[in-house]
Write a protein that holds these residues in place. Structure first.
Motif, PDB file in Angstrom:
ATOM      1  N   GLY A   1       0.812  -1.221   0.000  1.00  0.00           N
ATOM      2  CA  GLY A   1       0.000   0.000   0.000  1.00  0.00           C
ATOM      3  C   GLY A   1       0.841   1.265   0.000  1.00  0.00           C
ATOM      4  O   GLY A   1       0.485   2.268  -0.617  1.00  0.00           O
TER       5      GLY A   1
ATOM      6  N   ALA B   1       1.874   1.866  -3.466  1.00  0.00           N
ATOM      7  CA  ALA B   1       0.817   1.923  -4.482  1.00  0.00           C
ATOM      8  C   ALA B   1       0.464   3.379  -4.821  1.00  0.00           C
ATOM      9  O   ALA B   1       0.840   4.307  -4.096  1.00  0.00           O
ATOM     10  CB  ALA B   1      -0.420   1.201  -3.955  1.00  0.00           C
ATOM     11  N   GLU B   2      -0.237   3.561  -5.931  1.00  0.00           N
ATOM     12  CA  GLU B   2      -0.692   4.895  -6.342  1.00  0.00           C
ATOM     13  C   GLU B   2      -1.670   5.441  -5.299  1.00  0.00           C
ATOM     14  O   GLU B   2      -2.400   4.664  -4.656  1.00  0.00           O
ATOM     15  CB  GLU B   2      -1.424   4.811  -7.686  1.00  0.00           C
ATOM     16  CG  GLU B   2      -0.547   4.377  -8.858  1.00  0.00           C
ATOM     17  CD  GLU B   2       0.418   5.454  -9.308  1.00  0.00           C
ATOM     18  OE1 GLU B   2       0.035   6.632  -9.241  1.00  0.00           O
ATOM     19  OE2 GLU B   2       1.552   5.116  -9.684  1.00  0.00           O
TER      20      GLU B   2
ATOM     21  N   ASP C   1      -4.879   6.869  -3.515  1.00  0.00           N
ATOM     22  CA  ASP C   1      -6.330   6.625  -3.664  1.00  0.00           C
ATOM     23  C   ASP C   1      -6.688   5.268  -4.246  1.00  0.00           C
ATOM     24  O   ASP C   1      -7.852   5.010  -4.534  1.00  0.00           O
ATOM     25  CB  ASP C   1      -7.005   7.725  -4.494  1.00  0.00           C
ATOM     26  CG  ASP C   1      -7.164   8.997  -3.673  1.00  0.00           C
ATOM     27  OD1 ASP C   1      -7.088   8.895  -2.421  1.00  0.00           O
ATOM     28  OD2 ASP C   1      -7.331  10.073  -4.254  1.00  0.00           O
ATOM     29  N   THR C   2      -5.709   4.392  -4.453  1.00  0.00           N
ATOM     30  CA  THR C   2      -6.065   3.018  -4.838  1.00  0.00           C
ATOM     31  C   THR C   2      -6.491   2.296  -3.561  1.00  0.00           C
ATOM     32  O   THR C   2      -6.208   2.763  -2.449  1.00  0.00           O
ATOM     33  CB  THR C   2      -4.875   2.279  -5.471  1.00  0.00           C
ATOM     34  OG1 THR C   2      -3.785   2.349  -4.555  1.00  0.00           O
ATOM     35  CG2 THR C   2      -4.454   2.905  -6.788  1.00  0.00           C
ATOM     36  N   SER C   3      -7.168   1.148  -3.720  1.00  0.00           N
ATOM     37  CA  SER C   3      -7.693   0.475  -2.527  1.00  0.00           C
ATOM     38  C   SER C   3      -6.560   0.005  -1.616  1.00  0.00           C
ATOM     39  O   SER C   3      -6.668   0.073  -0.387  1.00  0.00           O
ATOM     40  CB  SER C   3      -8.588  -0.702  -2.932  1.00  0.00           C
ATOM     41  OG  SER C   3      -7.957  -1.461  -3.919  1.00  0.00           O
ATOM     42  N   LEU C   4      -5.453  -0.441  -2.209  1.00  0.00           N
ATOM     43  CA  LEU C   4      -4.309  -0.884  -1.384  1.00  0.00           C
ATOM     44  C   LEU C   4      -3.765   0.274  -0.543  1.00  0.00           C
ATOM     45  O   LEU C   4      -3.497   0.115   0.655  1.00  0.00           O
ATOM     46  CB  LEU C   4      -3.194  -1.393  -2.292  1.00  0.00           C
ATOM     47  CG  LEU C   4      -3.066  -2.916  -2.452  1.00  0.00           C
ATOM     48  CD1 LEU C   4      -1.939  -3.248  -3.401  1.00  0.00           C
ATOM     49  CD2 LEU C   4      -2.863  -3.599  -1.123  1.00  0.00           C
ATOM     50  N   ALA C   5      -3.632   1.440  -1.194  1.00  0.00           N
ATOM     51  CA  ALA C   5      -3.104   2.615  -0.477  1.00  0.00           C
ATOM     52  C   ALA C   5      -4.045   3.018   0.655  1.00  0.00           C
ATOM     53  O   ALA C   5      -3.600   3.382   1.754  1.00  0.00           O
ATOM     54  CB  ALA C   5      -2.914   3.773  -1.451  1.00  0.00           C
ATOM     55  N   LEU C   6      -5.347   2.935   0.384  1.00  0.00           N
ATOM     56  CA  LEU C   6      -6.325   3.322   1.410  1.00  0.00           C
ATOM     57  C   LEU C   6      -6.292   2.350   2.594  1.00  0.00           C
ATOM     58  O   LEU C   6      -6.391   2.766   3.755  1.00  0.00           O
ATOM     59  CB  LEU C   6      -7.731   3.375   0.797  1.00  0.00           C
ATOM     60  CG  LEU C   6      -7.956   4.527  -0.188  1.00  0.00           C
ATOM     61  CD1 LEU C   6      -9.315   4.410  -0.849  1.00  0.00           C
ATOM     62  CD2 LEU C   6      -7.819   5.879   0.512  1.00  0.00           C
TER      63      LEU C   6
END
Lengths: 249, 221
Positions: free
Chosen positions: B27, B30-31, B33-38
């Motif tokens: 996360g 990750a980019e 606002d991607t789900s992983l980052a969130l």
């Protein structure tokens, strides 16, 4: 992918490969590696024994490091050392005095102590209040001053200080010397490490904290992967630095 | 039975810790606002909240289990504990007054707690810092009295050069240059070496946590 991220994954992959291969190699070898002598670890069992015999508390300081922040992994290494130190006296009613400057590390240290006593089926000897949180100022001198006072008031046996300290470690080392107590010091901060070297007869040098398990459990093959990994990574880095220097010339 | 429970418990906790750690690492890279980052951000926010409670637990532990107990039991140092408890109560009172803007007259609108911090904590810390120099010199003296070794000699020489280099006297410019060189080359190299060592050690511990080889969440002797 930026260079930093690529290097991070490269390092992680290398460490993973070394850990896996090292584990297989050590299991096949069936006898422990011969590790170089670290006097700080050699003396630890003696300090615990002395604390038990003199019925005085051994002090383990985990100052300046925090769980959940940049020093999380150092904190985990320090907790391992705490467990190993306490394991030796967990069959008695003796308890060490553990000081931290982080609230989460306080609960972590309590858990480590409890686990050591539980392993020896001696949970009645465990007291959560032997782990104490002390406030830390900008330079942790408040912590150093508090430990100096505790040394006199509670008549501690010896001091094992690991974590991140600055010049304040000199105060603790000085008090320990005046009381003829042994002082084992380590810090990930250069100033603190210099002070520990000057005051401690048996210092543990910065990164040596990460291999405590291998030294306190010399017969456990699983724990010997730590120094192996550290040395392989270190040599890989040295070779990489030399190669880069040659290529860039 | 106990052994089986222990093995299952170890496996569960290892799977949980490794899973959370891997998701957090992925996360963080990750980019936005991607789900992983969130998800990773969510984990980090939980840690922040726990850390805040950790400080609260620490303060309560210190005040109640250490100092209040020492005061009530009349142990050695009870007087210091009394002073500490009293100052803690005073500081909490001052801070509450700051927050509620209770001050009137000349103090109206003032924030007294930061000023109190500056006056007491910083002053005392600076005073103690002054003693550190003497402590270091004494430490070097003890080193040499214990045993004369090449690394002790090196430590002592570096300290003498650094101290003499600070003296603003004529004829000692060579020491000042030597001190500057020491700070620029060997000391910087040493700092980098130590930092690399700590970094590599952290990687080793991190990998062992990810591979569930660490002892923190396992029940084994």
């Amino acid at each position: 992918m930026s260079n930093e991220v690529a290097y991070f994954w490269l390092l992680l992959t290398l460490a993973f490969v070394v850990s896996t291969l090292g584990g297989v190699m050590l299991r096949r070898r069936k006898r422990p590696l011969v590790l170089r002598t670290i006097r700080g670890y050699q003396i630890l069992p003696l300090l615990v024994d002395e604390a038990i015999e003199s019925d005085r508390q051994l002090h383990v300081g985990l100052g300046g490091i925090e769980l959940g922040k940049a020093t999380t992994l150092v904190s985990l290494a320090a907790l391992t050392l705490l467990y190993e130190v306490n394991r030796r006296q967990a069959f008695t009613s003796s308890t060490p005095l553990v000081t931290t400057t982080d609230g989460i590390l306080l609960t972590g240290a309590q858990d480590m102590l409890r686990r050591a006593y539980a392993t020896e089926n001696n949970l009645s000897a465990y007291h959560a209040d032997t782990v104490v949180w002390l406030p830390t100022g900008e330079r942790s001198l408040a912590y150093g001053a508090a430990i100096s006072a505790i040394n006199y008031i509670d008549r501690l046996s010896n001091n094992i200080m690991v974590g991140s300290y600055g010049a304040e470690l000199a105060l603790i080392g000085d008090v320990a010397t005046r009381r003829d107590a042994v002082f084992v010091g380590q810090s990930i901060d250069l100033v603190g490490q210099a002070v520990a070297f000057a005051h401690a007869e048996t210092p543990i040098l910065t990164e040596e904290l990460f291999v405590s398990e291998a030294y306190t459990r010399p017969d456990d093959l699983r724990s010997q992967i730590q120094p192996l990994m550290l040395d392989v990574l270190r040599w890989a880095l040295v070779i990489a630095i030399i190669l880069i220097a040659i290529v860039e010339r | 039975m106990n052994r089986r429970h222990s093995i299952i418990g170890n496996a569960l906790s290892a799977a949980f810790v490794s899973g959370v750690a891997f998701i957090t690492i992925l996360g963080l890279f990750a980019e936005v606002d991607t789900s992983l980052a969130l998800i990773a951000e969510g984990f980090l926010q939980i840690v922040t909240v726990v850390a805040a409670f950790g400080v609260l637990i620490g303060v309560l532990n210190l005040l109640i289990f250490v100092h209040l107990r020492r005061l009530l039991e009349g142990k050695r140092g009870a007087l210091y504990s009394f002073a500490l408890l009293l100052s803690a109560i005073l500081i909490i009172g001052v801070y509450s007054a700051d927050r509620s803007e209770l001050w009137t007259g000349d103090l109206a609108g003032e924030q007294l707690s930061p000023r109190l911090y500056q006056v007491t904590q910083t002053t005392i810390e600076s005073a103690i810092a002054g003693l550190v120099l003497f402590s270091l010199v004494y430490g070097a003296f003890r080193l040499m009295r214990r045993q004369v070794k090449w690394d002790y000699l090196l430590f002592l020489s570096a300290m003498v050069i650094a101290l003499v280099g600070w003296l603003p006297l004529d004829g000692l410019e060579a020491f000042a240059d030597l001190r500057d060189w020491l700070l620029r080359i060997p000391v910087t190299g040493g700092i980098r070496g130590l930092l690399i060592g700590v970094g590599l050690g952290s990687v080793v511990v991190g990998i062992r946590v990810l591979l569930a080889q660490e002892r923190f969440y396992q029940r084994r002797p």
